[in-house]
Write an enzyme that holds these catalytic residues in place. Sequence first.
Site, PDB file in Angstrom:
ATOM      1  N   ASP A 138      53.200  57.020   6.505  1.00  0.00           N
ATOM      2  CA  ASP A 138      52.489  58.269   6.781  1.00  0.00           C
ATOM      3  C   ASP A 138      52.043  58.270   8.243  1.00  0.00           C
ATOM      4  O   ASP A 138      52.459  57.414   9.041  1.00  0.00           O
ATOM      5  CB  ASP A 138      51.315  58.459   5.814  1.00  0.00           C
ATOM      6  CG  ASP A 138      50.345  57.282   5.845  1.00  0.00           C
ATOM      7  OD1 ASP A 138      50.507  56.400   6.702  1.00  0.00           O
ATOM      8  OD2 ASP A 138      49.430  57.245   4.999  1.00  0.00           O
TER       9      ASP A 138
ATOM     10  N   ILE B 117      44.448  32.639  35.320  1.00  0.00           N
ATOM     11  CA  ILE B 117      43.878  32.012  36.512  1.00  0.00           C
ATOM     12  C   ILE B 117      44.791  30.939  37.088  1.00  0.00           C
ATOM     13  O   ILE B 117      44.455  30.321  38.101  1.00  0.00           O
ATOM     14  CB  ILE B 117      42.501  31.400  36.213  1.00  0.00           C
ATOM     15  CG1 ILE B 117      42.594  30.416  35.040  1.00  0.00           C
ATOM     16  CG2 ILE B 117      41.481  32.507  35.926  1.00  0.00           C
ATOM     17  CD1 ILE B 117      41.309  29.655  34.775  1.00  0.00           C
ATOM     18  N   HIS B 118      45.942  30.696  36.436  1.00  0.00           N
ATOM     19  CA  HIS B 118      46.888  29.693  36.932  1.00  0.00           C
ATOM     20  C   HIS B 118      48.305  30.222  36.737  1.00  0.00           C
ATOM     21  O   HIS B 118      48.607  30.853  35.708  1.00  0.00           O
ATOM     22  CB  HIS B 118      46.712  28.369  36.169  1.00  0.00           C
ATOM     23  CG  HIS B 118      47.387  27.206  36.830  1.00  0.00           C
ATOM     24  ND1 HIS B 118      48.750  26.991  36.703  1.00  0.00           N
ATOM     25  CD2 HIS B 118      46.916  26.209  37.619  1.00  0.00           C
ATOM     26  CE1 HIS B 118      49.081  25.907  37.378  1.00  0.00           C
ATOM     27  NE2 HIS B 118      47.997  25.410  37.938  1.00  0.00           N
TER      28      HIS B 118
ATOM     29  N   ARG C 233      40.088  42.750  43.364  1.00  0.00           N
ATOM     30  CA  ARG C 233      38.773  42.704  42.729  1.00  0.00           C
ATOM     31  C   ARG C 233      37.726  42.656  43.840  1.00  0.00           C
ATOM     32  O   ARG C 233      37.664  41.691  44.602  1.00  0.00           O
ATOM     33  CB  ARG C 233      38.621  41.492  41.806  1.00  0.00           C
ATOM     34  CG  ARG C 233      37.231  41.439  41.167  1.00  0.00           C
ATOM     35  CD  ARG C 233      37.142  40.485  39.999  1.00  0.00           C
ATOM     36  NE  ARG C 233      37.186  39.076  40.398  1.00  0.00           N
ATOM     37  CZ  ARG C 233      36.942  38.060  39.570  1.00  0.00           C
ATOM     38  NH1 ARG C 233      36.651  38.299  38.287  1.00  0.00           N
ATOM     39  NH2 ARG C 233      37.017  36.815  40.006  1.00  0.00           N
TER      40      ARG C 233
END
Length: 359
Positions: free
Chosen positions: A333, A285-286, A130
């Site tokens: 369908d 985050i953990h 990031r």
Amino acid sequence: MLKKILSPASRALLQKSFTLSKVSNQGNCVLSTTTRDPGSIKYSLFTRFVATKAQVIDKPVKKEIRSRRALFYVPGSEERKINRSRTLNADCIVYDLEDGVAYNRKGIAREMVFDTLEASEPGLSEKAVRINAVGSGLDLDDLNVVLRSKHLQAIVIPKVQTPKDIQFVSRMIDSVAIDTTQSNIRLIASIESALGIMNIKEIAISDPRLDALIFAAEDYCADLGLIRTSSRKELAYARQVIVTAACAYDLQAIDLVCLDYNDDAILTEECREGREMGFLGKQAIHPRQVDIIQQTFLPDEKDIDRAARIIKGFKHHTQKGIGAFSLDGKMIDLPMVKWAERMITRAKAGGLTVPTPKE
């Protein structure tokens, strides 16, 4: 120097738009210094014009489906947490250079993340980074370092508000990434604001490399001035917008972070809710969150079995010229067939074995 850095298409656009007699940080050109690799180009010249305005993709991008049930963030400046990440089986490990890193540690974090990528072994986990937000003044240095890694597989772009944010990073990949990895790097856009939600369609179709949309709940609440509640009702609209856009344009939708990382019950509840809403994964985050998230976002065994039977029944009846058919007393369908195909795709991406239906 430009010939070494920019593609022919990019050079043509550049020559039409600029006369480069002097490079400075005051104009449209940005000079970024990188001394990461002795064999790399130390001074890389890029233009915001080429990165954000050029629409030419020189190489086609072929995509295989990547499972991202758990997208786990690792602070890029913390060696202990980086070492721990190597033992996890998260579908996607994201080494963070943005919010998880103090401003005075950004440079060190870039070095540590690059070294971690280069030392990583090919495995089940996707390796992502990031970066800092486009336009933050930190993004160019982030990209100039991490894009030179031969093991980088994805870039998470935070605070995406317009298609230009995506296109800029994609052009940087064309310009900086080594040839063997360019076609393998995916982009993941984090939607964190009202403007990002309003521009969601344009963002979703902005670039062939875009592979997933993330919903960043805390930033979104801050941007709109929302009051965060345990019911998450204030987030319903934005979450559904992201899922709808992702589905419409063949992207993955990744749900919000569960801040109560010590409460397994809340995490499980959020996972089930997100899956019911159409999300294919969730941010973590953990380390203790990873297994719960990945297990919850796998299709149920009974759903996989039913999906396999639907697909087999559809093929069988289609050969006979029959459209809709009955299975277990329920009408099947095309919408149900599409559901079944998605379920089988998710199961295979998650490493599950799809059973062969009995006659």
